[in-house]
Design an enzyme around this catalytic site. Structure first.
Site, PDB file in Angstrom:
ATOM      1  N   HIS A  18     -17.870  77.626 -52.982  1.00  0.00           N
ATOM      2  CA  HIS A  18     -18.150  76.703 -51.862  1.00  0.00           C
ATOM      3  C   HIS A  18     -19.442  77.126 -51.184  1.00  0.00           C
ATOM      4  O   HIS A  18     -19.469  78.108 -50.441  1.00  0.00           O
ATOM      5  CB  HIS A  18     -16.995  76.758 -50.843  1.00  0.00           C
ATOM      6  N   HIS A  20     -23.398  75.594 -49.405  1.00  0.00           N
ATOM      7  CA  HIS A  20     -24.346  74.542 -49.033  1.00  0.00           C
ATOM      8  C   HIS A  20     -25.744  75.053 -49.315  1.00  0.00           C
ATOM      9  O   HIS A  20     -26.147  76.072 -48.755  1.00  0.00           O
ATOM     10  CB  HIS A  20     -24.213  74.217 -47.539  1.00  0.00           C
ATOM     11  N   LYS A 110     -15.018  66.200 -52.745  1.00  0.00           N
ATOM     12  CA  LYS A 110     -14.815  66.880 -51.476  1.00  0.00           C
ATOM     13  C   LYS A 110     -14.367  65.885 -50.422  1.00  0.00           C
ATOM     14  O   LYS A 110     -15.024  64.872 -50.205  1.00  0.00           O
ATOM     15  CB  LYS A 110     -16.134  67.551 -51.040  1.00  0.00           C
ATOM     16  N   HIS A 147     -11.726  69.769 -46.658  1.00  0.00           N
ATOM     17  CA  HIS A 147     -12.049  70.328 -45.338  1.00  0.00           C
ATOM     18  C   HIS A 147     -10.837  70.028 -44.473  1.00  0.00           C
ATOM     19  O   HIS A 147     -10.642  68.894 -44.048  1.00  0.00           O
ATOM     20  CB  HIS A 147     -13.327  69.715 -44.753  1.00  0.00           C
ATOM     21  N   HIS A 185     -12.253  77.078 -47.149  1.00  0.00           N
ATOM     22  CA  HIS A 185     -12.548  77.964 -46.007  1.00  0.00           C
ATOM     23  C   HIS A 185     -11.395  78.032 -45.015  1.00  0.00           C
ATOM     24  O   HIS A 185     -11.537  77.651 -43.856  1.00  0.00           O
ATOM     25  CB  HIS A 185     -13.852  77.580 -45.318  1.00  0.00           C
ATOM     26  N   ASP A 258     -19.032  79.375 -48.073  1.00  0.00           N
ATOM     27  CA  ASP A 258     -19.398  78.370 -47.078  1.00  0.00           C
ATOM     28  C   ASP A 258     -20.704  78.747 -46.383  1.00  0.00           C
ATOM     29  O   ASP A 258     -20.912  78.418 -45.216  1.00  0.00           O
ATOM     30  CB  ASP A 258     -18.290  78.127 -46.052  1.00  0.00           C
TER      31      ASP A 258
HETATM   32  O1  DOR Z   1     -19.791  75.552 -40.527  1.00  0.00           O
HETATM   33  C1  DOR Z   1     -19.899  74.645 -41.322  1.00  0.00           C
HETATM   34  N1  DOR Z   1     -21.108  74.241 -41.791  1.00  0.00           N
HETATM   35  N2  DOR Z   1     -18.797  74.020 -41.716  1.00  0.00           N
HETATM   36  C2  DOR Z   1     -18.845  72.921 -42.463  1.00  0.00           C
HETATM   37  O2  DOR Z   1     -17.808  72.383 -42.743  1.00  0.00           O
HETATM   38  C3  DOR Z   1     -20.143  72.338 -42.888  1.00  0.00           C
HETATM   39  C4  DOR Z   1     -21.196  73.327 -42.890  1.00  0.00           C
HETATM   40  C5  DOR Z   1     -22.571  72.712 -42.969  1.00  0.00           C
HETATM   41  O3  DOR Z   1     -22.797  71.892 -43.859  1.00  0.00           O
HETATM   42  O4  DOR Z   1     -23.429  73.079 -42.165  1.00  0.00           O
HETATM   43 ZN    ZN Z   2     -18.742  74.030 -46.256  1.00  0.00          ZN
END
Ligand code: DOR
Ligand code: ZN
Length: 354
Positions: A18, A20, A110, A147, A185, A258
């Protein structure tokens, strides 16, 4: 209670289930960190224009590959962003990407409840609207990544994950008994307990920051925006339950950082963005959390085996070696025109990936 004093730890090359990595200049700034640490990573689809089609996912996968520094063997695995009106034919197209030689593999969808977090406005407003897509996923063997927070404003922010289990996850699990679900998460004792007691098709990812910190971190000596993420850090009792789950050898708990980069000026803001940037030292942080409870010998399975096994993918070849070595995390990284402040900026870490 560290009793394990080994100077180094070598594990099979791990995966991040997981993460980004964003797009454009931001992607170029961060993807090398993830690719240095992990053999594969499951890339979250919450771009400003969400990744809702296989064509978009494959184009994004190609941009990610092109941004990986030369010499790093790394595979981005893709997820589609589930919406109220996703065409179930996308699910079949997604499954076809898993055949060899068809570009980036799309392995999951997702679920973002609309409004739950960063770029979730296009998310799901009512789970029943996705039932056709979920039926297709169950049939085709695609995973659902969740989520798990309700968005109802009357529910206390710190209770939103636990309430999600009762209101959404239990009915979903009942209606789709053959669907593989990853509760992403997780942050609470309730979530760890739910997954522990669930059957073989329910798993969870756990971040390094939720293993290392409780909610005091957000408020110690003033408001500390770099510790703000969603789901938000919880009380110490919950952190302890997560550490217990991660180090329990239960194969349905595995690594998902995450790691979520945002420009520093948008985190240090009156309405700061949610997300902790940990990709630059993710394994080091997990090692610290496992070491703190004398469970270094459990790190490899959590980081390198359980996720691959749950996704039905082969475990990685190759290895990663962590040394017990003090080093100071950078204050910030370049991030396009902006700066990116990582978790632990300027602080000493006790493990270093070689
Ligand atoms: O803290 C987070 N940041 N939680 C999320 O669910 C998304 C993520 C983000 O994309 O910045
Ligand atoms: Zn995330």
């Amino acid at each position: 209670m560290t009793t394990d004093t080994r100077a180094s730890l070598t594990i099979t090359r791990p995966d991040d289930w997981h993460v980004h990595v964003r797009d454009g200049q931001a992607l170029h700034a961060v993807v090398g960190h993830t690719a240095a640490q992990f053999g594969r990573a499951l890339i979250m689809p919450n771009l400003r224009t969400p990744v809702t089609t296989v064509a978009q996912a494959q184009a994004y996968g190609a941009r990610i590959r092109a941004a990986v520094p030369a010499g790093l063997a790394f595979e981005p695995l893709m997820a589609l962003y589930l919406t109220d009106n996703l065409d179930p034919s996308e699910i079949h197209r997604a499954r076809k990407t898993q055949d060899a030689g068809t570009g980036a593999r799309v392995v999951a969808l997702k679920l973002y409840p609309a409004g739950a977090t960063t770029n979730s406005d296009a998310g799901v407003t009512d789970l029943r609207k996705t039932y056709k897509a979920l039926e297709a996923m169950q049939r085709e063997g695609l995973l659902l990544l969740v989520h798990g927070e309700v968005t109802s404003p009357e529910v206390d922010l710190f209770d939103r994950e636990a309430v999600f289990i009762d209101r959404q996850l239990i009915p979903l699990r009942r209606d789709f008994p053959g669907l593989r679900i990853v509760f992403e998460h997780i942050t609470t004792r309730e979530a760890a307990q739910y997954v522990n007691e669930a059957g073989p098709l329910t798993a969870a990812t756990i971040t390094a920051h939720h293993l290392l910190y409780n909610r005091n971190a957000i408020f110690s000596g003033g408001i500390r925006p770099h510790y703000y993420c969603l789901p938000v850090l919880k009380r110490e009792a919950h952190r302890l339950a997560l550490v217990q789950a991660a180090t329990s050898a239960n194969p349905r708990f595995f690594l998902g950082t995450d790691s979520a980069p945002h420009p520093a000026h948008l985190k240090e803001h009156a309405s700061g963005c949610a997300g902790c940037y940990t990709a630059f030292a993710a394994l080091e942080m997990y090692a610290e959390a496992f070491d703190a409870v004398g469970a270094l010998n459990r790190l490899e399975a959590f980081a390198s085996f359980h996720g691959a096994d749950f996704y039905g993918l082969p475990r990685n070849q190759g290895s990663a070696c962590l040394q017990r070595q003090a080093w100071v995390a950078p204050e910030s990284f370049a991030f396009g025109e902006a700066r990116l402040k990582p978790l632990r900026a300027g602080e000493t870490l006790g493990w270093k990936l070689q």
